[in-house]
Design a protein around this motif. Structure first.
Motif: not given
Length: 430
Positions: A186-195
């Motif tokens: 889930p936090f890897l997905a957040m990393l992509a969303i933030l980028a």
């Protein structure tokens, strides 16, 4: 260089289009934190958790969880006034871009901490994330820069609607992903969303506030000193205190309720995140549906007393021994009532000062909200380690104390703007 007036005039024709990047920033910020507030609870409280010392007691696990979740809002207490001062000095855009970059790096560190089971790195990353995501406070400034006063409440309402959606989607999507793939995805997905959000801001967001020469002459540390006025501004001290107590009770309840559900009913990651999303949804109903109906029809002081009392009652009824579904139902009652209390008491404070002090006073109140959340999370987690029922009793009592102060220290005739209060607290009698 364009002046502030020219910048505002440029944005006026299509404010909603101009505000989409800001709404994205605020939405992503709360999406990530909503996942932290729910996923970290079963992660830390599990007897087999690799993030705490082997054989650690439940009391120690609860304490570590409280400290972990406290770091984010405490960092925002510091970050909000500092980022606000920087955005006044250098403009909104560069501060938003820089803070988003910090947040993106912080989420990368969160992923590393989760993968390596390093609690200290996770703690550092959460603090850095709180500093970066204090940029959510700049969102209200951008709305003020971009919109006319008569339409401003509508666009602020859109922003808080985005927050409510994030608090629903974060636990549901994060919980479903974590239940199937583990805590890091889930936090890897957040990393992509933030980028992607960072790229959107860089490409599409245009400056709404020209650098202010007067702000450039001020020291950033002075922005933190403004928080001292919550103690020195005598006409507003009771208002600040009531808001702070409600922040402690409501934010503490919303953070500790997940610990209670996991500890008492042994809910899984998927179950507790869905229940938390349901509470967030009911709080959103309070803010987005019920509150607009009551504004202009009900006195905000009276609404604050009634809603805070009902919130305290709902928190206590969560303890009725009738199963998880009943606890969540009473938690929903508490969430709606506390959301109304939250909004009405903030409005009561805002109505007490003139337009020239709105930013400073509401900025202080926002910082108090983050501080109240940090205290509620840490204190609630420590008490939950002793008994899961203790935090609920404490938060109900704190809410009732706010009602008593509201009734005895703030009279109905005070909730108006007057000259004495509209002056800066350092000027004259105030």
């Amino acid at each position: 260089m364009m002046t502030a007036v020219e910048l505002r005039g440029t944005a006026a024709p299509k404010p909603l289009v101009r505000l989409v990047p800001v709404y994205a920033i605020v939405g992503v910020s709360y999406l990530g934190y909503a996942m932290m507030a729910t996923l970290f609870v079963p992660m830390m409280l599990s007897p087999t958790s690799p993030y705490v010392p082997e054989g650690a007691s439940m009391q120690l696990r609860s304490l570590l969880l409280g400290v972990l979740l406290m770091l984010y809002p405490m960092a925002q207490v510091v970050g909000s006034p500092v980022l606000g001062a920087l955005s006044d000095r250098y403009g909104r855009r560069p501060v938003l871009v820089a803070s988003l970059a910090v947040t993106t790096i912080a989420y990368g560190l969160i992923c590393i901490g989760l993968a390596t089971h390093m609690l200290w790195l996770l703690a550092f990353a959460l603090a850095a994330c709180g500093i970066g995501e204090a940029n959510a406070a700049i969102g209200t400034s951008v709305v003020a820069d971009t919109t006319d006063p008569d339409e401003r409440p509508k666009y602020l309402g859109y922003m808080w609607s985005v927050v409510s959606v994030s608090y629903v989607l974060g636990p549901v999507l994060g919980g479903a992903t974590a239940a199937r793939f583990g805590y890091m995805p889930p936090f890897l997905a957040m990393l992509a969303i933030l980028a992607a959000t960072l790229a959107t801001v860089v490409v599409f967001f245009r400056e709404t506030h020209a650098p202010d020469a007067r702000a450039q002459s001020q020291k950033i540390a002075a922005s933190l000193g403004n928080l001292l006025t919550v103690f020195t501004d005598k006409p507003l001290r009771a208002y600040y205190l009531v808001n702070f107590l409600v922040f402690v009770a409501s934010m503490g309840f919303w953070r500790v309720i997940t610990e209670y559900l996991v500890d008492v009913f042994d809910l899984s990651v998927g179950e507790v995140t869905v229940d938390y999303a349901a509470l967030a949804l009911t709080a959103g109903i309070g803010n987005l549906v019920i509150m607009p109906i009551l504004v202009g029809r009900v006195d905000m002081r009276r609404l604050g007393m009634i809603s805070t009392t009902l919130g305290a009652l709902g928190v206590l009824l969560v303890l009725v021994p009738a199963g998880a579904s009943v606890a969540v139902a009473f938690g929903a009652l508490a969430s709606i009532a506390l959301a109304l209390s939250f909004a009405s008491l903030s409005g009561l404070l805002s109505a007490r000062v003139g337009p020239e002090r709105q930013g400073a006073v509401l900025g202080n109140n926002t910082a108090l909200g983050f501080l109240g959340e940090a205290i509620g999370v840490l204190g609630g987690s420590m008490l939950a380690g002793i008994s899961p029922e203790l935090p609920m009793v404490l938060f109900a009592l704190v809410a009732l104390l706010a009602v008593i102060i509201l009734k005895t220290r703030i009279t109905p005739t005070e909730a108006v703007v007057d000259k004495a209060v509209s002056r800066h607290p350092g000027d004259g009698e105030a």
